[in-house]
Design a protein around this motif. Structure first.
Motif, PDB file in Angstrom:
ATOM      1  N   ASN A 388       0.951  -1.297  -0.030  1.00 23.14           N
ATOM      2  CA  ASN A 388      -0.017   0.123  -0.141  1.00 23.14           C
ATOM      3  C   ASN A 388       0.823   1.313   0.080  1.00 23.14           C
ATOM      4  O   ASN A 388       0.476   2.016  -0.662  1.00 23.14           O
ATOM      5  CB  ASN A 388      -0.957  -0.021   1.204  1.00 23.14           C
ATOM      6  CG  ASN A 388      -2.211  -0.861   1.202  1.00 23.14           C
ATOM      7  OD1 ASN A 388      -2.459  -1.231   0.030  1.00 23.14           O
ATOM      8  ND2 ASN A 388      -2.767  -1.325   1.991  1.00 23.14           N
ATOM      9  N   HIS A 389       2.037   1.314   0.576  1.00 24.14           N
ATOM     10  CA  HIS A 389       2.872   2.494   1.035  1.00 24.14           C
ATOM     11  C   HIS A 389       3.962   2.495   0.565  1.00 24.14           C
ATOM     12  O   HIS A 389       4.554   3.617   0.255  1.00 24.14           O
ATOM     13  CB  HIS A 389       2.605   2.766   2.540  1.00 24.14           C
ATOM     14  CG  HIS A 389       1.443   2.907   3.049  1.00 24.14           C
ATOM     15  ND1 HIS A 389       0.731   3.874   2.900  1.00 24.14           N
ATOM     16  CD2 HIS A 389       0.683   1.936   3.839  1.00 24.14           C
ATOM     17  CE1 HIS A 389      -0.530   3.705   3.678  1.00 24.14           C
ATOM     18  NE2 HIS A 389      -0.365   2.553   4.110  1.00 24.14           N
ATOM     19  N   LEU A 390       4.840   1.532   0.181  1.00 26.76           N
ATOM     20  CA  LEU A 390       5.920   1.506  -0.373  1.00 26.76           C
ATOM     21  C   LEU A 390       6.313   1.404  -1.616  1.00 26.76           C
ATOM     22  O   LEU A 390       7.095   1.675  -2.479  1.00 26.76           O
ATOM     23  CB  LEU A 390       6.975   0.406   0.242  1.00 26.76           C
ATOM     24  CG  LEU A 390       7.632   0.688   1.713  1.00 26.76           C
ATOM     25  CD1 LEU A 390       6.704   1.223   2.657  1.00 26.76           C
ATOM     26  CD2 LEU A 390       8.374  -0.257   2.194  1.00 26.76           C
ATOM     27  N   ARG A 391       5.372   0.849  -2.585  1.00 27.48           N
ATOM     28  CA  ARG A 391       5.270   0.439  -3.981  1.00 27.48           C
ATOM     29  C   ARG A 391       4.738   1.487  -4.647  1.00 27.48           C
ATOM     30  O   ARG A 391       3.843   2.363  -4.396  1.00 27.48           O
ATOM     31  CB  ARG A 391       4.243  -0.744  -4.301  1.00 27.48           C
ATOM     32  CG  ARG A 391       4.537  -1.443  -5.702  1.00 27.48           C
ATOM     33  CD  ARG A 391       3.678  -2.309  -5.981  1.00 27.48           C
ATOM     34  NE  ARG A 391       3.943  -3.164  -7.389  1.00 27.48           N
ATOM     35  CZ  ARG A 391       3.367  -2.721  -8.420  1.00 27.48           C
ATOM     36  NH1 ARG A 391       2.316  -1.564  -8.198  1.00 27.48           N
ATOM     37  NH2 ARG A 391       3.771  -3.217  -9.529  1.00 27.48           N
ATOM     38  N   ARG A 392       5.717   1.939  -5.842  1.00 24.41           N
ATOM     39  CA  ARG A 392       5.233   2.875  -6.631  1.00 24.41           C
ATOM     40  C   ARG A 392       5.401   2.466  -7.957  1.00 24.41           C
ATOM     41  O   ARG A 392       5.834   1.492  -8.255  1.00 24.41           O
ATOM     42  CB  ARG A 392       6.352   4.240  -6.400  1.00 24.41           C
ATOM     43  CG  ARG A 392       6.457   4.768  -5.145  1.00 24.41           C
ATOM     44  CD  ARG A 392       5.333   5.696  -4.895  1.00 24.41           C
ATOM     45  NE  ARG A 392       5.537   6.404  -3.724  1.00 24.41           N
ATOM     46  CZ  ARG A 392       5.051   6.031  -2.460  1.00 24.41           C
ATOM     47  NH1 ARG A 392       4.541   4.944  -2.398  1.00 24.41           N
ATOM     48  NH2 ARG A 392       5.194   6.605  -1.440  1.00 24.41           N
ATOM     49  N   GLY A 393       5.172   3.449  -9.057  1.00 20.37           N
ATOM     50  CA  GLY A 393       5.031   2.955 -10.438  1.00 20.37           C
ATOM     51  C   GLY A 393       3.601   2.269 -10.884  1.00 20.37           C
ATOM     52  O   GLY A 393       2.742   2.515 -10.267  1.00 20.37           O
ATOM     53  N   ARG A 394       3.494   1.997 -12.109  1.00 22.84           N
ATOM     54  CA  ARG A 394       2.530   1.516 -12.687  1.00 22.84           C
ATOM     55  C   ARG A 394       1.659   0.358 -12.004  1.00 22.84           C
ATOM     56  O   ARG A 394       2.333  -0.341 -11.283  1.00 22.84           O
ATOM     57  CB  ARG A 394       2.395   1.124 -14.131  1.00 22.84           C
ATOM     58  CG  ARG A 394       3.575   0.112 -14.361  1.00 22.84           C
ATOM     59  CD  ARG A 394       3.430  -0.410 -15.852  1.00 22.84           C
ATOM     60  NE  ARG A 394       4.677  -1.235 -16.045  1.00 22.84           N
ATOM     61  CZ  ARG A 394       5.806  -0.999 -16.426  1.00 22.84           C
ATOM     62  NH1 ARG A 394       6.227   0.344 -16.498  1.00 22.84           N
ATOM     63  NH2 ARG A 394       6.723  -1.879 -16.674  1.00 22.84           N
ATOM     64  N   GLU A 395       0.467   0.180 -11.694  1.00 28.76           N
ATOM     65  CA  GLU A 395      -0.305  -0.867 -11.321  1.00 28.76           C
ATOM     66  C   GLU A 395       0.018  -2.058 -11.621  1.00 28.76           C
ATOM     67  O   GLU A 395       0.205  -3.031 -10.555  1.00 28.76           O
ATOM     68  CB  GLU A 395      -1.856  -0.489 -11.324  1.00 28.76           C
ATOM     69  CG  GLU A 395      -2.634  -1.285 -10.401  1.00 28.76           C
ATOM     70  CD  GLU A 395      -4.098  -1.083 -10.606  1.00 28.76           C
ATOM     71  OE1 GLU A 395      -4.710  -1.893 -11.244  1.00 28.76           O
ATOM     72  OE2 GLU A 395      -4.585  -0.139  -9.883  1.00 28.76           O
ATOM     73  N   LEU A 396       0.266  -2.500 -12.728  1.00 25.78           N
ATOM     74  CA  LEU A 396       0.468  -3.863 -13.320  1.00 25.78           C
ATOM     75  C   LEU A 396       2.033  -3.615 -13.550  1.00 25.78           C
ATOM     76  O   LEU A 396       2.364  -3.005 -14.339  1.00 25.78           O
ATOM     77  CB  LEU A 396      -0.396  -4.147 -14.565  1.00 25.78           C
ATOM     78  CG  LEU A 396      -1.697  -4.160 -14.300  1.00 25.78           C
ATOM     79  CD1 LEU A 396      -2.715  -4.635 -15.558  1.00 25.78           C
ATOM     80  CD2 LEU A 396      -2.154  -5.027 -13.368  1.00 25.78           C
ATOM     81  N   CYS A 397       2.551  -4.826 -13.216  1.00 23.72           N
ATOM     82  CA  CYS A 397       3.988  -5.081 -13.659  1.00 23.72           C
ATOM     83  C   CYS A 397       4.235  -5.111 -15.005  1.00 23.72           C
ATOM     84  O   CYS A 397       5.225  -4.668 -15.775  1.00 23.72           O
ATOM     85  CB  CYS A 397       4.431  -6.228 -13.066  1.00 23.72           C
ATOM     86  SG  CYS A 397       4.712  -6.263 -11.235  1.00 23.72           S
ATOM     87  N   ASN A 398       3.373  -5.643 -15.804  1.00 27.74           N
ATOM     88  CA  ASN A 398       3.691  -6.171 -17.121  1.00 27.74           C
ATOM     89  C   ASN A 398       2.887  -5.578 -18.166  1.00 27.74           C
ATOM     90  O   ASN A 398       2.750  -5.955 -19.134  1.00 27.74           O
ATOM     91  CB  ASN A 398       3.636  -7.626 -17.307  1.00 27.74           C
ATOM     92  CG  ASN A 398       4.713  -8.200 -18.414  1.00 27.74           C
ATOM     93  OD1 ASN A 398       5.698  -7.339 -18.916  1.00 27.74           O
ATOM     94  ND2 ASN A 398       4.942  -9.234 -18.547  1.00 27.74           N
TER      95      ASN A 398
END
Length: 578
Positions: A388-398
């Protein structure tokens, strides 16, 4: 128009260069006619693959001089092919050159190349181990440039970079015990165990870091003892006549000497350092990092269950619960440095790297070992907070637009980004998310190549001060043999008993092997420490930041590469590879 003339000129220039390369090196149709120009040749990697061939007498003989006279094997080439088992096969020749650049490089890994890299990893280990035994034992570490041993810095007690780890107890030998079994060397394993039994004592006037002594020494002694006495014999019959649980007794003795760290703290979170003779030094500070205090449960818990004494698991679990209760009510995150008396967060940065990494790692591994549901619930809640709080960038990896996914460092209370740097210790997190993707075998090749090219010195592998200028420190830390070489070897050894055995195993955070065994799920004591009120309080998930859906991509949409080529290229540009 003028711009058209420029474009035509550039195209003609590019075609001319490609033709020259084709004529000079026989690369044929493998040369790209587009603007990416992906030759994809790693000369250092090639040089390593040929450097130890039978009959080779000069290590300095360059790859370019040795490859003249034959052509690369290529599915589209009309050049003569090099045989499958020829010692002259080059790294690129193992792969189909007619496909996408990243697919060609990373989507497969031939068995013959895997065997070659396994041999290189084994040789790397023995170069370091043999020289440690020759020049350094019984001291703690090897100085690989001077070919000498290293122990604690007794003249400068404040030199914690050295003294936190080196306790004058043959650290490297102890830390290496189970690696010898992974490599199949039962004879040397037995000899090393006898050396430890005959020469090691913890009755030393050494002040060491509790965390380091736990993961490097206690964990290795416990692991080696379990493997010696395991009736399932995953590595063959490695026990020897006369063994009377001496390694377990040594582990117990060390753990008792670490216990004073848990005394006289208001929170139950331990002091970071103890003297093995006298206990907590009088000038000890009241601050410790989350990983250092919260990553003792695996080793202490196994010891408790092996000897039937709840003390060690009790103090380690109390520390984990104390840290857990100090997490933010808003984000569910923990900081990285805490005051063990007041419970106040001195370091409010929350991330996955140094100071925090193994805390999360051990929540999951403790559950796998001991089956305690509270460990799983803490890990599950922590994982949700991280996503929820540490991940950045686009929602889907691929899929989709936007920056590549990245875990950043944030303020534990607000979740606001503090910085985006990543350290090597953060590598534990993908290990908890697991892939069996051939891409990472290529990463392993790059690691071996880099170590051979930049860290190898006269008697071992030196520490690099700086990854750019490659300046070296005359020190080979014990984890190089206990973790680095072990992991590289296992990466390429698919037939290793660890992979083939019916047993399931975990690695401790120092790389020591522990089977997931029913006996570790059984306690010989009543539960003297029931869950504290609120310790595992269910929280409503906070979805103010994005959550990773990387593991929810349907099977038919998964790709052989970790990411599609377009996203792999995006990351290469991001880190400066292009």
């Amino acid at each position: 128009m003028q711009w058209r003339s420029i474009v035509v000129g550039l195209v003609l220039l590019r075609l001319s260069v490609s033709c020259l390369l084709w004529l000079s090196f026989g690369l044929g149709q493998n040369v790209s006619w587009g603007f990416n120009f992906p030759l994809g040749l790693n000369l250092h990697k090639l040089d390593l693959l040929f450097g130890e061939e039978k009959g080779s007498t000069k290590r300095g003989n360059s790859w370019s001089r040795r490859t003249h006279g034959f052509k690369f094997e290529d599915t589209d080439s009309i050049c003569p092919k090099v045989g499958e088992d020829s010692p002259q096969r080059s790294y690129p020749s193992f792969f189909d050159g007619s496909r996408d650049e990243y697919v060609r490089k990373y989507s497969s890994f031939p068995v013959s190349l895997k065997a070659k890299m396994k041999d290189m990893a084994r040789e790397m280990f023995y170069f370091g181990y043999d020289n440690y035994m020759k020049y350094a034992f019984p001291e703690d570490e090897l100085n690989p440039i001077d070919c000498a041993g290293r122990g604690p810095d007794v003249l400068n007690p404040s030199n914690i970079n050295i003294n936190d780890v080196l306790g004058n107890y043959s650290l490297t030998l102890i830390d290496t015990l189970d690696t010898l079994l992974v490599l199949g060397n039962v004879t040397e394993f037995q000899r090393a165990v006898k050396l430890v039994i005959d020469t090691v004592s913890f009755d030393k006037d050494s002040t060491v870091q509790v965390f380091e002594a736990n993961i490097r020494i206690l964990g290795s002694l416990i692991s080696a003892h379990i493997l010696l006495t395991d009736p399932k014999h995953p590595f063959g019959k490695v026990g020897f006549e006369g063994y009377d649980n001496e390694l377990l007794h040594l582990a117990h003795d060390l753990a008792v000497r670490l216990l004073p760290a848990f005394e006289n703290t208001t929170t139950g979170i331990p002091y970071s350092r103890v003297n093995l003779k006298t206990g907590v030094p009088p000038d000890s500070i009241n601050e410790t990092c989350t990983a250092g205090a919260g990553s003792l449960l695996v080793e202490f818990g196994i010891l408790s269950r092996l000897i039937g004494d709840s003390t060690f698991e009790w103090v380690a679990r109390r520390a984990v619960r104390a840290l857990w209760n100090l997490r933010s009510n808003e984000t569910g995150l923990l900081g990285n440095v805490v005051n063990i008396q007041t419970g106040e967060w001195v370091g409010k940065q929350s991330g996955l790297g140094a100071g925090m990494d193994s805390f999360y790692e051990y929540l999951l591994k403790s559950y796998l070992l001991f089956g305690e549901i509270e460990d799983y619930r803490m890990f599950q809640a922590a994982y949700e907070s991280i996503q929820n709080h540490l991940r950045r960038g686009r929602e889907l990896c691929n899929e989709g637009e936007g920056d590549p996914p990245l875990y950043v460092n944030v303020n534990m209370f607000s979740g606001e980004t503090m910085n985006t740097w990543i350290d090597s210790l953060q590598a534990f997190f993908p290990g908890l998310q697991a892939t069996k993707n051939p891409f990472y075998l290529h990463v392993g090749v790059d690691i071996i190549q880099s170590l051979e090219s930049h860290a190898k010195v006269r008697c071992g592998y030196a520490t690099l001060h700086h990854v750019v200028d490659k300046s070296k420190e005359d020190r080979m830390e014990s984890f190089f043999l206990s973790e680095t070489c072990k992991y590289l070897y296992l990466l390429f050894d698919e037939d290793n008993p660890l992979h083939k055995s019916d047993n399931k195993y975990i690695f401790t955070t120092e790389g020591h092997i522990v089977p997931i065994d029913q006996r570790f799920r059984e306690k010989q004591w009543s539960d003297l420490f029931p869950c504290e009120e609120g310790a595992l309080k269910e929280r409503e998930p906070n979805h103010q930041h994005n959550i990773s859906y990387c593991n929810r991509i349907p099977e038919e949409r998964r790709y052989t590469l970790p990411l599609k080529s377009v996203y792999m290229k995006q990351i290469d540009h991001m880190v400066g590879l292009f």
